[in-house]
Motif scaffolding. Structure first.
Motif, mmCIF file in Angstrom:
data_model
loop_
_atom_site.group_PDB
_atom_site.id
_atom_site.type_symbol
_atom_site.label_atom_id
_atom_site.label_comp_id
_atom_site.label_asym_id
_atom_site.label_seq_id
_atom_site.Cartn_x
_atom_site.Cartn_y
_atom_site.Cartn_z
ATOM 1 N N UNK A 77 0.823 -1.394 0.037
ATOM 2 C CA UNK A 77 0.000 0.135 -0.130
ATOM 3 C C UNK A 77 0.853 1.296 -0.192
ATOM 4 N N UNK A 78 0.480 2.150 -0.745
ATOM 5 C CA UNK A 78 1.258 3.628 -0.919
ATOM 6 C C UNK A 78 0.199 4.662 -1.183
ATOM 7 N N UNK A 79 0.467 5.740 -0.523
ATOM 8 C CA UNK A 79 -0.307 6.946 -0.663
ATOM 9 C C UNK A 79 0.411 7.673 -2.026
ATOM 10 N N UNK A 80 -0.509 8.264 -2.645
ATOM 11 C CA UNK A 80 -0.098 8.979 -4.057
ATOM 12 C C UNK A 80 -0.967 10.076 -4.191
ATOM 13 N N UNK A 81 -0.378 11.068 -4.833
ATOM 14 C CA UNK A 81 -1.343 12.190 -5.341
ATOM 15 C C UNK A 81 -0.864 12.257 -6.833
ATOM 16 N N UNK A 82 -1.834 12.415 -7.559
ATOM 17 C CA UNK A 82 -1.861 12.221 -9.084
ATOM 18 C C UNK A 82 -1.376 13.945 -9.384
ATOM 19 N N UNK A 83 -1.389 14.144 -10.670
ATOM 20 C CA UNK A 83 -0.961 15.430 -11.313
ATOM 21 C C UNK A 83 -2.183 16.697 -10.761
ATOM 22 N N UNK A 84 -3.395 16.002 -10.813
ATOM 23 C CA UNK A 84 -4.394 16.997 -10.544
ATOM 24 C C UNK A 84 -4.407 17.312 -9.009
ATOM 25 N N UNK A 85 -3.566 16.639 -8.357
ATOM 26 C CA UNK A 85 -3.485 17.046 -6.888
ATOM 27 C C UNK A 85 -4.227 15.824 -5.949
ATOM 28 N N UNK A 86 -5.094 14.783 -6.454
ATOM 29 C CA UNK A 86 -5.967 13.990 -5.904
ATOM 30 C C UNK A 86 -5.256 12.929 -5.060
ATOM 31 N N UNK A 87 -5.303 12.869 -3.862
ATOM 32 C CA UNK A 87 -4.981 11.971 -2.927
ATOM 33 C C UNK A 87 -5.509 10.501 -3.195
ATOM 34 N N UNK A 88 -4.582 9.535 -3.265
ATOM 35 C CA UNK A 88 -5.219 8.271 -3.473
ATOM 36 C C UNK A 88 -4.436 7.118 -2.525
ATOM 37 N N UNK A 89 -5.141 6.097 -2.147
ATOM 38 C CA UNK A 89 -4.328 4.981 -1.943
ATOM 39 C C UNK A 89 -4.330 3.859 -2.858
ATOM 40 N N UNK A 90 -3.080 3.276 -2.978
ATOM 41 C CA UNK A 90 -2.950 2.575 -3.850
ATOM 42 C C UNK A 90 -2.093 1.124 -3.708
ATOM 43 N N UNK A 91 -2.657 0.061 -4.165
ATOM 44 C CA UNK A 91 -2.053 -1.343 -3.891
ATOM 45 C C UNK A 91 -1.358 -1.783 -4.883
ATOM 46 N N UNK A 92 -0.068 -2.184 -4.669
ATOM 47 C CA UNK A 92 0.774 -2.775 -5.583
ATOM 48 C C UNK A 92 1.007 -4.149 -5.478
ATOM 49 N N UNK A 93 1.177 -5.090 -6.649
ATOM 50 C CA UNK A 93 1.596 -6.187 -6.620
ATOM 51 C C UNK A 93 2.794 -6.397 -7.953
ATOM 52 N N UNK A 94 3.727 -6.769 -7.314
ATOM 53 C CA UNK A 94 4.700 -6.512 -8.268
ATOM 54 C C UNK A 94 5.657 -7.844 -8.186
ATOM 55 N N UNK A 95 5.857 -8.370 -9.401
ATOM 56 C CA UNK A 95 6.602 -9.751 -9.721
ATOM 57 C C UNK A 95 7.723 -9.703 -10.718
ATOM 58 N N UNK A 96 8.678 -10.368 -10.432
ATOM 59 C CA UNK A 96 10.003 -10.453 -11.762
ATOM 60 C C UNK A 96 9.650 -11.674 -12.680
ATOM 61 N N UNK A 97 9.850 -11.181 -14.015
ATOM 62 C CA UNK A 97 9.515 -11.846 -15.168
ATOM 63 C C UNK A 97 10.842 -12.199 -15.850
ATOM 64 N N UNK A 98 11.380 -13.333 -15.849
ATOM 65 C CA UNK A 98 12.557 -13.965 -16.464
ATOM 66 C C UNK A 98 12.189 -14.534 -17.872
#
Length: 246
Positions: A77-98
């Protein structure tokens, strides 16, 4: 656009790919809409540059974990402000790919906005906390044990229609153990408010049920000297009624 990206586009998932250093090499339209930038402005930038937050080490640490261990990072989970200034809470799922020969190791990821879901979860947790308070209030005012009554056997069971109810019962002795009081109450509504209402009336019942006299001012300041059966003297309260009197 790859077939995988097309599927994710239809599902509304923001998709990205980076090289092993974290520089973005591919995104889908949903990703662009999420961050508020065109793909030309996104490609080549590092992932941590796009998703600036109050704690940049969160995302940087996740990428380092993937590079060092090859293990996937999910539900980040990561708090984020987009270019318009809107605050969001984002959820990432990140995997390596070989699995792409000749292209080198890459990192794939999905990003979901979970602001509304998080707020809903917090509201549910707050409601659950309120219900727990109501349950404790309710349980604390129900009699822990039924007083023994010679010649009688009294059993009680309580089950709330919902998580918290205001209904209650009570059993107590009166007149120095010569009488027993039974109370069954149906309080309108449910929840903490009803439980508090029940607590108030339970206390009032216990406080006043064993008083066999009236508290009106006429009883206290009677000036009737002719009657000696139910009064003592001017300014004194009438004598208490005997047990069993109406």
């Amino acid at each position: 656009m790859s077939s995988t990206q097309e599927v994710l586009e239809k599902l509304g998932c923001a998709y990205f790919e980076t090289d092993i250093s974290g520089a973005i090499t591919a995104v889908n339209d949903t990703f662009c809409g999420l961050v508020g930038s065109e793909w030309e402005q996104i490609l080549g930038k590092r992932l941590v540059e796009i998703f600036r937050s109050s704690d940049p080490q969160i995302l940087e640490g996740a990428l380092a974990t993937i590079r060092d261990t090859g293990a996937a990072v999910r539900n980040l989970e990561l708090e984020f402000h987009n270019r318009s200034g809107q605050q969001m809470l984002l959820e990432f799922s990140i995997i390596p790919d070989t699995g792409k020969p000749g292209e080198g190791d890459i990192i794939c990821g999905l990003v979901r906005e979970i602001t509304s879901r998080k707020q809903t979860l917090e509201s549910l947790l707050a409601a659950e906390h309120e219900l727990e308070i109501g349950r404790r209030i309710q349980a604390s005012f129900l009699p822990s044990q039924i007083p023994p009554i010679p010649g009688w056997q009294i059993n009680a069971h309580f089950e709330a229609a919902r998580e918290v109810a205001g209904d209650f019962y009570d059993v107590f002795t009166l007149s120095s153990g010569r009488r027993v009081g039974l109370v069954m109450a149906d309080v309108v509504d449910k929840g903490v408010g009803a439980a508090l209402f029940m607590a108030l009336f339970r206390s009032l019942i216990r406080a006043f049920v064993d008083q066999h006299y009236k508290l009106g001012w006429m009883d206290v300041l009677s000036s009737d000297h002719s009657s000696t059966q139910d009064t003592t003297s001017v300014g004194q309260r009438r004598k208490l009624l005997s047990t069993g009197s109406t």
